[in-house]
Design a protein around this motif. Structure first.
Motif, PDB file in Angstrom:
ATOM      1  N   ALA A  28       0.533  -1.111  -0.085  1.00 56.14           N
ATOM      2  CA  ALA A  28       0.182  -0.004  -0.304  1.00 56.14           C
ATOM      3  C   ALA A  28       1.013   0.905  -0.007  1.00 56.14           C
ATOM      4  O   ALA A  28       0.603   1.712  -1.031  1.00 56.14           O
ATOM      5  CB  ALA A  28      -0.901   0.095   1.214  1.00 56.14           C
ATOM      6  N   ILE A  29       1.654   1.061   0.521  1.00 54.91           N
ATOM      7  CA  ILE A  29       2.854   2.353   1.021  1.00 54.91           C
ATOM      8  C   ILE A  29       3.521   2.756   0.048  1.00 54.91           C
ATOM      9  O   ILE A  29       3.657   3.971  -0.670  1.00 54.91           O
ATOM     10  CB  ILE A  29       3.517   2.852   2.176  1.00 54.91           C
ATOM     11  N   LYS A  30       3.903   1.138  -1.359  1.00 50.92           N
ATOM     12  CA  LYS A  30       4.479   1.679  -2.455  1.00 50.92           C
ATOM     13  C   LYS A  30       3.480   2.579  -3.063  1.00 50.92           C
ATOM     14  O   LYS A  30       4.218   3.534  -3.910  1.00 50.92           O
ATOM     15  CB  LYS A  30       4.881   0.207  -2.690  1.00 50.92           C
ATOM     16  N   VAL A  31       2.354   1.783  -3.167  1.00 51.58           N
ATOM     17  CA  VAL A  31       1.343   2.204  -4.466  1.00 51.58           C
ATOM     18  C   VAL A  31       0.934   3.689  -3.813  1.00 51.58           C
ATOM     19  O   VAL A  31       1.350   4.497  -5.126  1.00 51.58           O
ATOM     20  CB  VAL A  31       0.630   1.838  -4.051  1.00 51.58           C
ATOM     21  N   PHE A  32       1.856   4.021  -2.158  1.00 47.21           N
ATOM     22  CA  PHE A  32       1.180   5.724  -2.169  1.00 47.21           C
ATOM     23  C   PHE A  32       2.187   6.480  -2.802  1.00 47.21           C
ATOM     24  O   PHE A  32       2.011   8.055  -3.293  1.00 47.21           O
ATOM     25  CB  PHE A  32       0.340   5.627  -0.916  1.00 47.21           C
ATOM     26  N   ASN A  33       3.563   6.365  -2.627  1.00 48.94           N
ATOM     27  CA  ASN A  33       4.617   6.818  -3.151  1.00 48.94           C
ATOM     28  C   ASN A  33       4.996   6.587  -4.552  1.00 48.94           C
ATOM     29  O   ASN A  33       4.777   7.440  -5.002  1.00 48.94           O
ATOM     30  CB  ASN A  33       5.574   6.165  -2.185  1.00 48.94           C
ATOM     31  N   GLU A  34       4.283   5.550  -5.446  1.00 58.29           N
ATOM     32  CA  GLU A  34       4.468   5.477  -6.886  1.00 58.29           C
ATOM     33  C   GLU A  34       3.590   6.059  -7.754  1.00 58.29           C
ATOM     34  O   GLU A  34       3.930   6.920  -8.616  1.00 58.29           O
ATOM     35  CB  GLU A  34       4.944   4.182  -7.239  1.00 58.29           C
ATOM     36  N   VAL A  35       2.356   6.069  -7.105  1.00 55.78           N
ATOM     37  CA  VAL A  35       0.796   6.453  -7.761  1.00 55.78           C
ATOM     38  C   VAL A  35      -0.124   8.119  -7.461  1.00 55.78           C
ATOM     39  O   VAL A  35       0.169   8.186  -8.110  1.00 55.78           O
ATOM     40  CB  VAL A  35      -0.099   4.635  -8.016  1.00 55.78           C
ATOM     41  N   LEU A  36      -0.028   7.443  -5.646  1.00 57.58           N
ATOM     42  CA  LEU A  36      -0.549   8.756  -5.527  1.00 57.58           C
ATOM     43  C   LEU A  36      -0.061   9.795  -5.727  1.00 57.58           C
ATOM     44  O   LEU A  36      -0.523  11.148  -6.103  1.00 57.58           O
ATOM     45  CB  LEU A  36      -1.138   8.240  -3.822  1.00 57.58           C
ATOM     46  N   LEU A  37       1.173  10.125  -4.860  1.00 59.41           N
ATOM     47  CA  LEU A  37       2.055  11.303  -4.193  1.00 59.41           C
ATOM     48  C   LEU A  37       2.581  11.880  -5.616  1.00 59.41           C
ATOM     49  O   LEU A  37       2.425  12.816  -5.738  1.00 59.41           O
ATOM     50  CB  LEU A  37       3.238  11.255  -3.693  1.00 59.41           C
TER      51      LEU A  37
END
Lengths: 493, 493
Positions: A251-260
């Motif tokens: 989840a944190i990976k996706v938050f950082n890679e996709v959302l931010l």
């Protein structure tokens, strides 16, 4: 979009024949024996608060209104009844031309209510007042049960939002739909049940199930796909494989890679299994350290007021809850035992003749007569002191002091002064005509909040609460004693 | 009169939007991420039999059929969804033109079913197979729960008829209606819920409430009035004041004074409170001595399988029972925890890729793959030995002997021969087209009777039953182990 207030009318569902068959055999019997037009008074009330709580939350009045506004026997209904070969043509004619003409009073939805006080009072021809018993009980019993349970669960969550998640485990379609309505009245913020947003304007919410994650080639791919589609409202379910080793890191990976990179903040993570206290504490710490202290932790998984209280008291880090089967079925006590009892009839001169139902079990003895209820408040702190059930004609002089006494242990007395009263029962039908407008569900939800705050915290405890006083007026108490003595002398040993 | 098989269609009720909101967010997500048309396989199954029983009774398939046959999003639905501002126009178009095209298999209603075997299997585009999750669970969970509870209660009554009396305490209108349907499937003879006779041809029955007695000037007058109106079907409620001192003597008086002179035999007396064993024994004796040994004693009052077993074992003299709140809500265990899990997807070459949902809780690990179930019977006594869950392509050679093994304690083995098998899952929709006709409720009730008789009595006990074997084929077991090992190596400490 304006929501549709009246689902069953919109959908053309006619529930007139949802009636216990004995209401019909009695109706036919009343008519045939000449008692059909006798004016009868019925009280709907309950005897016991579920789960040992201190009060219940009244709910279901809007659906009673819809039902009573739409009573209609179709030709098919009449034909079906005729083929039972037990009803007179006179009775069938009466049904065919049925025009509802009763007076109905009810305590408005959202009010705290207590045992033995009438929640609904019906006055009308015996044949009609009897007929509507089944649906009044079914409606008020169900919604009051769920609203009361929801209110307990919301109190346990101490202000954290609760989402109602129970449709799949509800007892039938209306169990889901009106159960969600009652849950929101009781305090839930939203529901997973989509149709209730269309019907009642209750916010419908939801994210993903485990199947979403499983369908993709990996958890990471599934999270990434979700974040691509819902960048501005991204809540990820992180317990499909392993919360700490897989779900949260992905989840944190996706938050950082996709959302931010796209300028979005993630909204939350959801955990649906495992040791809630441990996992949420760990997740909170990891999220905070990763710069996501604004990301909410949502928890679901067979919750109720006891589990919520426990995990919070152990320091679980939870921002909101999804509560399913134990709310939508009121699992710990799934029956609300409301009853509907004859309390009076009128004689030919319109005098009210009180009726009592006796029983060897004292709690099952009814309060006779045509009654009203006053909620009594202390003027100094505006807190509710007691409910007083009186006969209809009684008047309370608010300028004088008043003596209240326990209806069983009558030597327990209390003199009160500087009080004001509020009558609880409101007229909703006058001779069959609707004279009341039901508030919206979200307004009713506010009524619950406002009205429960008028009670002392001791009454609001969800275990071993202080017993709020439900007293009888001297007039009502005397009448009851008189009727009891008449019956008991008749059946003396 | 022909009853209306399909109430919701007759009434025009559209339940398409009775769906958990996340089915919609996932549907939109599948479509947007290119996975919308991936062919997915879902199993609906349960993990635990309520009340510690030995089996459940499958119910609700007819309503699944009605729901799936009538899936339709109205313009209002589309407009409502559009205003949520999270769904793509492509998705809304898909819903607007929704055409159900899944394959669906189900175990026909009335069959005994067991934990971990798929009761319903769905194969179709992920977007569709996901969408129907809520209603499949809601429908099967509710009706299977009530049919199972009813079956327990009926077994306790040992052949005495049970009337379903619970509408007023049901959880919502459908809780009453479909609850009554499920109760009759489970074994009840009739219901008080009138509308279910119109809908399903289930006999609706009922006599009088206490209000009938109270409305008249005396109990005697009320009985007399009833006997005048219903001379050929006279059942009197005798516990309003005092069963032995008032109710029964008045009833016998009316039997003698009103019915016998007109040439009618009375039908029964009903007792709704008090010490059932004592009162029914006394009443039976008095009735017999008064020449009314043909008059039935009917008992109601918060009954369930335990109370019925107890009073009968103490020698209560009861001919039939009315069972209400504890049946219609399955009070002792009001949640049936059926789940709906992804078990496989197809790749672009239509190869089936099995999926597994792992969990730290072993019981929550799913059985992967596209499966079928065989019930295995012993040829000599025609009793069921075990259910065997296999992969779809597996074949059982009934001419050879076969080894069954426990899926957890795999050293527990049993070699069987001289057996025959019956496949449990039946196809009900083929690419969205209905290919199955649901039997009538009264036929399903007979299926329950026939099919439960094929089990050894030890399985039918309602406490501490013999654990009926639900085995996995070697092929399925191997597949499951393989997937488990793959996942566990990924998350090793």
């Amino acid at each position: 979009m304006e929501y549709t207030k009246n689902f069953d009318i919109r959908n053309g569902r006619n529930l007139t024949m949802l009636v216990d068959f004995y209401e019909l055999t009695m109706g036919n019997g009343y008519l045939e024996s000449g008692a059909g037009n006798t004016i009868a008074y019925f009280d709907m009330f309950f005897r016991k608060i579920p789960d040992g709580g201190g009060y219940c939350i009244m709910a279901g009045v809007q659906q009673i209104i819809e039902y009573l506004s739409n009573l209609k026997f179709t030709n098919d209904d009449i034909e079906y009844l005729r083929e039972k070969n037990i009803f007179s043509e006179k009775f069938l004619d009466y049904l065919k031309n049925f025009e509802f003409c009763c007076d109905v009073w009810a305590i408005p939805e959202g009010n705290p209510v207590f045992p033995n006080e009438p929640l609904v009072v019906v006055r009308g021809p015996a044949i009609q007042a009897q007929f509507i018993e089944t649906m009044i009980l079914l409606t008020i019993n169900h919604q009051t049960l769920i609203a009361t349970k929801a209110n307990r669960i919301c109190r346990a969550a101490k202000g954290r939002p609760i989402m109602e998640f129970g449709s799949r485990r509800a007892q039938g379609y209306d169990g889901a739909i009106y159960g969600a309505r009652a849950a929101v009245i009781g305090g839930c913020d939203s529901t997973a049940c989509t149709i209730t947003e269309q019907m009642f304007g209750i916010p419908a919410v939801g994210t993903m199930a485990h199947s979403w994650i499983q369908l993709f080639s990996s958890e990471y791919e599934s999270f990434k796909a979700w974040a691509d589609v819902y960048p501005d409202n991204c809540v990820l379910l992180i317990d499909t494989y392993n919360v700490l080793k897989s779900g949260l890191p992905n989840a944190i990976k996706v938050f950082n890679e996709v959302l931010l990179p796209k300028g979005y903040r993630p909204k939350g993570v959801r955990i649906d299994s495992g040791d809630i206290t441990y996992l949420t504490q760990k997740c909170r710490k990891i999220l905070d350290e990763a710069g996501f202290s604004d990301v909410n932790i949502v928890v679901s998984n067979s919750l109720d007021e006891f589990i919520i209280r426990d995990v919070l008291s152990q320091g679980a880090k939870i921002d909101s809850f999804g509560v399913g089967e134990r709310l939508i079925t009121a699992k710990s006590e799934p029956v609300f035992g409301g009853v509907y009892k004859l309390v009076a009839v009128e004689d030919d001169n319109r005098n009210i003749i009180p009726k009592i139902k006796i029983s060897e079990n004292e709690e099952k003895i009814t309060n006779p007569g045509f009654k009203k209820i006053f909620r009594i408040f202390d003027k100094t702190d505006n807190k509710a002191i007691a409910d007083l059930i009186t006969l209809q004609e009684e008047v309370i002089d608010q300028t004088e002091s008043m003596e209240l006494f326990d209806p069983v242990f009558t030597w327990k007395k209390k003199r009160i002064k500087d009080f004001y009263t509020k009558e609880l029962l409101v007229k909703i039908f006058d001779k069959g005509k609707l004279v009341y407008e039901s508030p919206d569900v979200m307004e009713i939800k506010n009524i619950v909040k406002e009205e429960t705050e008028k009670f002392w915290p001791a009454v609001l405890r969800f275990e071993n609460p202080h017993n709020y006083y439900i007293d009888l007026s001297k007039g009502l108490w005397d009448l009851k004693q008189q009727l009891l003595h008449e019956y008991s002398s008749e059946y003396e040993e």
